[in-house]
Write a protein that holds these residues in place. Structure first.
Motif, PDB file in Angstrom:
ATOM      1  N   ASP A   1     -15.933   2.785  -7.223  1.00 25.01           N
ATOM      2  CA  ASP A   1     -15.041   2.663  -8.331  1.00 25.01           C
ATOM      3  C   ASP A   1     -14.964   4.181  -8.634  1.00 25.01           C
ATOM      4  O   ASP A   1     -15.615   4.890  -9.419  1.00 25.01           O
ATOM      5  CB  ASP A   1     -15.260   1.911  -9.603  1.00 25.01           C
ATOM      6  N   ALA A   2     -13.395   4.553  -8.528  1.00 21.59           N
ATOM      7  CA  ALA A   2     -13.163   6.094  -8.239  1.00 21.59           C
ATOM      8  C   ALA A   2     -13.334   6.491  -9.886  1.00 21.59           C
ATOM      9  O   ALA A   2     -13.360   7.634 -10.145  1.00 21.59           O
ATOM     10  CB  ALA A   2     -11.768   6.184  -7.787  1.00 21.59           C
TER      11      ALA A   2
ATOM     12  N   ASP B   1      -3.359   8.464  -5.230  1.00 20.18           N
ATOM     13  CA  ASP B   1      -2.555   7.328  -4.751  1.00 20.18           C
ATOM     14  C   ASP B   1      -3.011   6.068  -4.754  1.00 20.18           C
ATOM     15  O   ASP B   1      -3.234   5.300  -3.897  1.00 20.18           O
ATOM     16  CB  ASP B   1      -2.390   7.472  -3.059  1.00 20.18           C
TER      17      ASP B   1
ATOM     18  N   GLU C   1     -12.859   4.940  -2.537  1.00 19.45           N
ATOM     19  CA  GLU C   1     -12.261   3.665  -2.005  1.00 19.45           C
ATOM     20  C   GLU C   1     -13.311   2.642  -2.508  1.00 19.45           C
ATOM     21  O   GLU C   1     -14.408   3.040  -2.049  1.00 19.45           O
ATOM     22  CB  GLU C   1     -11.987   3.710  -0.559  1.00 19.45           C
ATOM     23  N   CYS C   2     -12.934   1.603  -3.237  1.00 18.21           N
ATOM     24  CA  CYS C   2     -13.615   0.805  -3.848  1.00 18.21           C
ATOM     25  C   CYS C   2     -13.738  -0.471  -2.865  1.00 18.21           C
ATOM     26  O   CYS C   2     -14.639  -1.575  -2.832  1.00 18.21           O
ATOM     27  CB  CYS C   2     -13.113   0.322  -5.269  1.00 18.21           C
TER      28      CYS C   2
ATOM     29  N   GLY D   1      -7.933   6.554  -3.202  1.00 18.71           N
ATOM     30  CA  GLY D   1      -7.541   5.358  -2.318  1.00 18.71           C
ATOM     31  C   GLY D   1      -7.370   5.657  -0.773  1.00 18.71           C
ATOM     32  O   GLY D   1      -6.128   5.813  -0.662  1.00 18.71           O
ATOM     33  N   LEU D   2      -8.228   5.406  -0.063  1.00 19.60           N
ATOM     34  CA  LEU D   2      -8.088   5.593   1.484  1.00 19.60           C
ATOM     35  C   LEU D   2      -7.012   4.563   1.830  1.00 19.60           C
ATOM     36  O   LEU D   2      -6.311   4.758   2.724  1.00 19.60           O
ATOM     37  CB  LEU D   2      -9.429   5.436   1.962  1.00 19.60           C
ATOM     38  N   GLY D   3      -7.295   3.266   1.457  1.00 16.61           N
ATOM     39  CA  GLY D   3      -6.427   2.248   1.751  1.00 16.61           C
ATOM     40  C   GLY D   3      -6.403   2.104   3.228  1.00 16.61           C
ATOM     41  O   GLY D   3      -7.296   1.642   4.005  1.00 16.61           O
ATOM     42  N   THR D   4      -5.150   2.200   3.824  1.00 17.18           N
ATOM     43  CA  THR D   4      -4.829   1.903   5.363  1.00 17.18           C
ATOM     44  C   THR D   4      -5.320   3.024   6.203  1.00 17.18           C
ATOM     45  O   THR D   4      -5.331   3.185   7.553  1.00 17.18           O
ATOM     46  CB  THR D   4      -3.524   1.415   5.668  1.00 17.18           C
TER      47      THR D   4
ATOM     48  N   ASN E   1      -3.143  -1.174 -11.438  1.00 14.15           N
ATOM     49  CA  ASN E   1      -4.159  -0.600 -11.120  1.00 14.15           C
ATOM     50  C   ASN E   1      -4.405   0.737 -12.303  1.00 14.15           C
ATOM     51  O   ASN E   1      -4.863   1.690 -12.197  1.00 14.15           O
ATOM     52  CB  ASN E   1      -4.130   0.345  -9.831  1.00 14.15           C
TER      53      ASN E   1
ATOM     54  N   GLU F   1      -8.795  12.375  -1.874  1.00 15.81           N
ATOM     55  CA  GLU F   1      -7.764  11.419  -1.884  1.00 15.81           C
ATOM     56  C   GLU F   1      -8.369  10.194  -2.949  1.00 15.81           C
ATOM     57  O   GLU F   1      -9.427   9.732  -2.551  1.00 15.81           O
ATOM     58  CB  GLU F   1      -7.520  10.707  -0.575  1.00 15.81           C
TER      59      GLU F   1
ATOM     60  N   THR G   1      -3.741   5.869   6.319  1.00 14.45           N
ATOM     61  CA  THR G   1      -2.502   6.603   6.750  1.00 14.45           C
ATOM     62  C   THR G   1      -2.399   7.841   6.610  1.00 14.45           C
ATOM     63  O   THR G   1      -2.397   9.027   7.289  1.00 14.45           O
ATOM     64  CB  THR G   1      -1.106   5.654   6.118  1.00 14.45           C
ATOM     65  N   SER G   2      -2.799   8.254   5.208  1.00 13.30           N
ATOM     66  CA  SER G   2      -2.539   9.943   4.750  1.00 13.30           C
ATOM     67  C   SER G   2      -3.738  10.202   5.364  1.00 13.30           C
ATOM     68  O   SER G   2      -3.641  11.593   5.884  1.00 13.30           O
ATOM     69  CB  SER G   2      -3.004   9.797   3.228  1.00 13.30           C
TER      70      SER G   2
ATOM     71  N   PHE H   1       0.839  -1.204   0.060  1.00 12.52           N
ATOM     72  CA  PHE H   1       0.091  -0.074  -0.096  1.00 12.52           C
ATOM     73  C   PHE H   1       1.073   1.252  -0.046  1.00 12.52           C
ATOM     74  O   PHE H   1       0.300   2.476  -0.281  1.00 12.52           O
ATOM     75  CB  PHE H   1      -0.797   0.034   1.276  1.00 12.52           C
ATOM     76  N   HIS H   2       2.134   1.164   0.453  1.00 15.79           N
ATOM     77  CA  HIS H   2       3.037   2.286   0.386  1.00 15.79           C
ATOM     78  C   HIS H   2       4.483   1.860   0.112  1.00 15.79           C
ATOM     79  O   HIS H   2       4.577   0.786  -0.251  1.00 15.79           O
ATOM     80  CB  HIS H   2       3.177   2.880   1.861  1.00 15.79           C
TER      81      HIS H   2
HETATM   82  C1  LIG Z   1      -1.808   2.370  -2.603  1.00 13.00           C
HETATM   83  S1  LIG Z   1      -3.371   2.188  -1.824  1.00 13.00           S
HETATM   84  C2  LIG Z   1      -3.635   3.710  -1.012  1.00 13.00           C
HETATM   85  C3  LIG Z   1      -2.962   3.834   0.102  1.00 13.00           C
HETATM   86  C4  LIG Z   1      -3.737   4.875   1.107  1.00 13.00           C
HETATM   87  N1  LIG Z   1      -3.452   6.074   0.570  1.00 13.00           N
HETATM   88  C5  LIG Z   1      -2.996   4.793   2.508  1.00 13.00           C
HETATM   89  O1  LIG Z   1      -2.715   5.848   3.037  1.00 13.00           O
HETATM   90  O2  LIG Z   1      -3.053   3.676   2.971  1.00 13.00           O
HETATM   91  C6  LIG Z   1      -4.537   1.940  -3.155  1.00 13.00           C
HETATM   92  C7  LIG Z   1      -5.882   2.247  -2.935  1.00 13.00           C
HETATM   93  O3  LIG Z   1      -6.753   2.353  -3.909  1.00 13.00           O
HETATM   94  C8  LIG Z   1      -7.948   1.480  -3.749  1.00 13.00           C
HETATM   95  N2  LIG Z   1      -8.326   1.408  -5.171  1.00 13.00           N
HETATM   96  C9  LIG Z   1      -7.763   0.705  -6.321  1.00 13.00           C
HETATM   97  N3  LIG Z   1      -8.488   0.850  -7.407  1.00 13.00           N
HETATM   98  C10 LIG Z   1      -9.549   1.584  -7.219  1.00 13.00           C
HETATM   99  C11 LIG Z   1     -10.714   2.029  -7.813  1.00 13.00           C
HETATM  100  N4  LIG Z   1     -10.825   1.775  -8.965  1.00 13.00           N
HETATM  101  N5  LIG Z   1     -11.622   2.841  -7.273  1.00 13.00           N
HETATM  102  C12 LIG Z   1     -11.402   3.215  -5.871  1.00 13.00           C
HETATM  103  N6  LIG Z   1     -10.408   2.778  -5.124  1.00 13.00           N
HETATM  104  C13 LIG Z   1      -9.501   2.152  -5.714  1.00 13.00           C
HETATM  105  C14 LIG Z   1      -7.367   0.212  -3.243  1.00 13.00           C
HETATM  106  O4  LIG Z   1      -8.341  -0.562  -2.654  1.00 13.00           O
HETATM  107  C15 LIG Z   1      -6.347   0.728  -2.234  1.00 13.00           C
HETATM  108  O5  LIG Z   1      -7.024   0.847  -0.859  1.00 13.00           O
END
Ligand SMILES: C[S@@+](CC[C@H](N)C(=O)[O-])C[C@H]1O[C@@H](n2cnc3c(N)ncnc32)[C@H](O)[C@@H]1O
Length: 292
Positions: free
Chosen positions: A183-184, A221, A100-101, A73-76, A228, A71, A78-79, A37-38
């Motif tokens: 889906d973003a 991100d 975030e998907c 991609g909320l992911g973890t 991706n 943002e 962290t941001s 994720f990072h």
């Molecule tokens: C690199 S991680 C983001 C890390 C995040 N910024 C953090 O602080 O942890 C990428 C994120 O984008 C999300 N993602 C990937 N494809 C996506 C899409 N089409 N729509 C929305 N979110 C998506 C993933 O599920 C993942 O959580």
């Protein structure tokens, strides 16, 4: 250069493993995607430098200027959590829209141990670039534990009872999180209008007085363009750029020429900035011109 072999540990879910990055902070390894994720060079250092500092958000919050962040991609989270802690510390309104998907389970978010990660990153001197030191201080992140608790509760509640519209929640006293789950590629600013927050957050209301419409910063991100690709198209980048207010900044860890060209074609002023010490040499900063 061969990829360093960094230690990984299991999480409570087989889809993700913990990875300790080079600044001592933790991130996740996505087992199916075979991607972290990072940056493995430092999850917290990357977040603080590429997103919080280069986007201008750090400087705005330190000057107590109300701020709106988008943002991909909320992911973890962290941001989000690092930005939110700064807003809380500086008692400055922050509206944060995250796309975030696939929300991570709330218990994984709770186990990230971000406060320890920040301590390790800052004490090791990783939160700077070879040419500049934004002088992050541990006390600026004192609100992290309460931010994490509030986020974990909000995500757990949503996961028990998903709602078909953006989740808008107050985190702490100054932060409004607007979480758009889907889906973003299909997101447009109209779907999470900042003005729609007026009814839910009086600070969001106040912050619009005298401010141009749009986000002050976009943290772009997604995972890498290789795994991706749907989020790195010129169409998605154009929507992200158009979501900014005049003068707003989009930042990303990815400086691929196709991404820079796509940004330039939307009229953005693009440059490469220094990445964190020990990490990527260059990262992306793209500014929407103050005047068209
Ligand atoms: C690199 S991680 C983001 C890390 C995040 N910024 C953090 O602080 O942890 C990428 C994120 O984008 C999300 N993602 C990937 N494809 C996506 C899409 N089409 N729509 C929305 N979110 C998506 C993933 O599920 C993942 O959580």
């Amino acid at each position: 250069m061969p990829t360093p072999n960094r230690p990984r540990q299991p999480t409570s879910h087989s889809a993700w493993q913990w990875l300790v990055t080079d600044d001592g902070s933790r991130t996740l390894w996505d087992v199916g995607r075979e991607e972290t994720f990072h940056s493995g060079c430092g999850a917290v250092a990357e977040t603080l430098i590429v997103y919080v500092d280069h986007s201008g958000v750090l400087s705005r919050l330190r000057q107590r200027v109300p701020t709106r962040v988008l943002e991909y991609g909320l992911g973890t989270a962290t941001s989000f959590l690092l930005t939110a802690s700064l807003a809380e510390h500086y008692r400055t309104p922050l509206v944060y829209t995250a796309l975030e998907c696939s929300l991570l389970p709330s218990e994984i978010l709770g186990q990230l141990d971000l406060a320890k990660s920040v301590e390790s990153c800052l004490s090791g001197g990783f939160a700077k670039t070879p040419v500049a030191d934004p002088l992050f201080e541990l006390r600026e992140f004192a609100e992290l534990p309460s931010m994490i608790g509030a986020l974990v509760d909000a995500v757990a509640e949503w996961q028990q009872r998903p709602i078909p519209r953006p989740l808008v929640t107050r985190i702490g006293q100054f932060v409004t999180l607007q979480l758009w789950i889907g889906d973003a590629c299909h997101w447009t600013p109209q779907q999470t209008q900042l003005s729609a927050l007026h009814g839910t957050a009086s600070d969001a209301n106040q912050m619009h007085t005298g401010q141009a419409a749009g986000y002050d910063a976009v943290y772009f991100d997604p995972f890498s363009p290789e795994t991706n690709p749907e989020l790195w198209t010129s169409e998605v980048l154009e929507v992200a750029a158009a979501a900014l207010c005049p003068g707003g900044l989009l930042t990303s860890y990815c400086v691929k020429s196709t991404v820079r060209r796509a940004m330039q074609q939307c009229g953005m002023l693009v440059h490469k900035a220094a990445g964190p010490v020990g990490g990527k040499r260059e990262v992306l900063v793209a500014q929407r011109p103050a005047r068209p």
